[in-house]
Design a protein around this motif. Structure first.
Motif: not given
Length: 299
Positions: A63-69
């Motif tokens: 989720x973090x990778x998708x949202x932030x990058x």
DNA sequence: AAACTCACCAACCGCAGAGAC
DNA sequence: TGTCTCTGCGGTTGGTGAGTT
């Protein structure tokens, strides 16, 4: 998919052997797996997504990778002057509500804004030896940096902001919050006048700015060397900009700021009290900055 | 050229709220 | 009503590159 199925599909990340889960920087292959899977199936249900996509990552990590990058609508590059202004204003209202602030800066992530705040703003608060949440610091932001940013935006000098044409409305990169707060900032100088209004537009009432000349060399330090450093990347640098020729004759006293908040009408008085140097004065260069900040902060 | 410092930012961690059961 | 899981948020950390000594 029924909720029951969802739960059965979702494997708790803690239930998987820790050795099977990858951590640390993402590889290109992992990025591709994630992007392709989301393109085909959409985002959400991150734990199940991680497993189904063949990623040995936690759902959180995906989720973090998708949202932030990886999200395609991310805005890259330096935080612009208008974005800085927005961050300062919204942070003054909401504090560390990064995700809420980020909602008003399309393409920017809460992580990015948080990093900006911590690395740029807090750093200088430390340099001033005052707390970032102190009234002193808030006053400094409100009465000095924000008007200067508005000035800069109005002059079309924001790093990535296209200069607005006379009489033209410029859509800010982010929608100004209009739902739960009323925001109207305006700043007037002898050279230009601009405002950010609740409809999310920057209005240029008067545009008499000529193309600014390249900044002159900064004042020499005591040892004859220049300690000037400016990558134009943040509001502090904005504040510390060498004088623009078109602003040269503009004194602090001529700078009138009007805000929807009545208290802000005191700004010109505060400028006087704080001994704001005229914009044409030499006030940049790291040493000069420190001196000036120390002076105006009464430290 | 090497060592050191600093700034930036991606990623992780812990916690809390929401929803399902 | 209590438990479990997922999701999202804010705080923090660690790696890396740039700049400085």
């Amino acid at each position: 998919m029924a909720p029951r199925d969802q739960r059965e599909m979702s494997s708790d990340e803690e239930s998987a052997p820790a050795a099977e889960l990858r951590r640390g920087p993402w590889t290109v292959e992992e990025d591709l797996l994630l992007v392709n899977y989301i393109a085909a199936h959409g985002e959400g249900r991150w734990n199940a997504l991680a497993r189904c996509a063949g990623l040995r990552r936690t759902g959180k990590s995906c989720r973090l990778r998708w949202l932030n990058y990886l999200r395609p609508d991310l805005r890259r590059g330096n935080i612009t002057a208008s974005e800085q202004l927005m961050i300062l204003e919204l942070h003054s209202r909401w504090g560390n509500r990064w995700s809420k602030i980020a909602q008003h800066l399309p393409g920017r992530t809460d992580n990015e804004i948080k990093n900006y705040w911590r690395t740029r703003v807090q750093k200088h608060a430390r340099q001033l030896n005052c707390d970032v949440n102190s009234q002193q610091f808030k006053d400094l932001m409100r009465y000095l940096w924000m008007p200067r940013l508005l000035e800069r935006i109005g002059a079309g000098a924001g790093e990535d902001d296209a200069p607005p044409q006379a009489g033209q409305q410029q859509q800010l990169p982010a929608a100004w919050p209009v739902d739960d707060v009323e925001v109207e900032l305006s700043c007037t100088t002898a050279a230009s006048s601009s405002s950010v209004s609740t409809d999310g537009t920057l209005q240029q009432q008067q545009q008499q700015i000529v193309s600014p000349a390249p900044p002159p060399a900064p004042a020499a330090g005591g040892d004859g060397s220049y300690s000037y450093s400016n990558n134009n990347s943040n509001m502090w640098d904005t504040l510390c900009q060498p004088p623009r020729t078109d602003y040269h004759a503009t004194t602090a006293a001529e700078t009138a700021c009007s805000w929807s908040d009545e208290s802000l009408l005191l700004a010109p008085c505060l400028y006087g009290d704080m001994g704001l140097p005229e914009l044409g004065e030499t006030m940049w260069g790291a040493a000069a900055d420190d001196l000036w900040y120390t002076q105006i902060m009464g430290l």
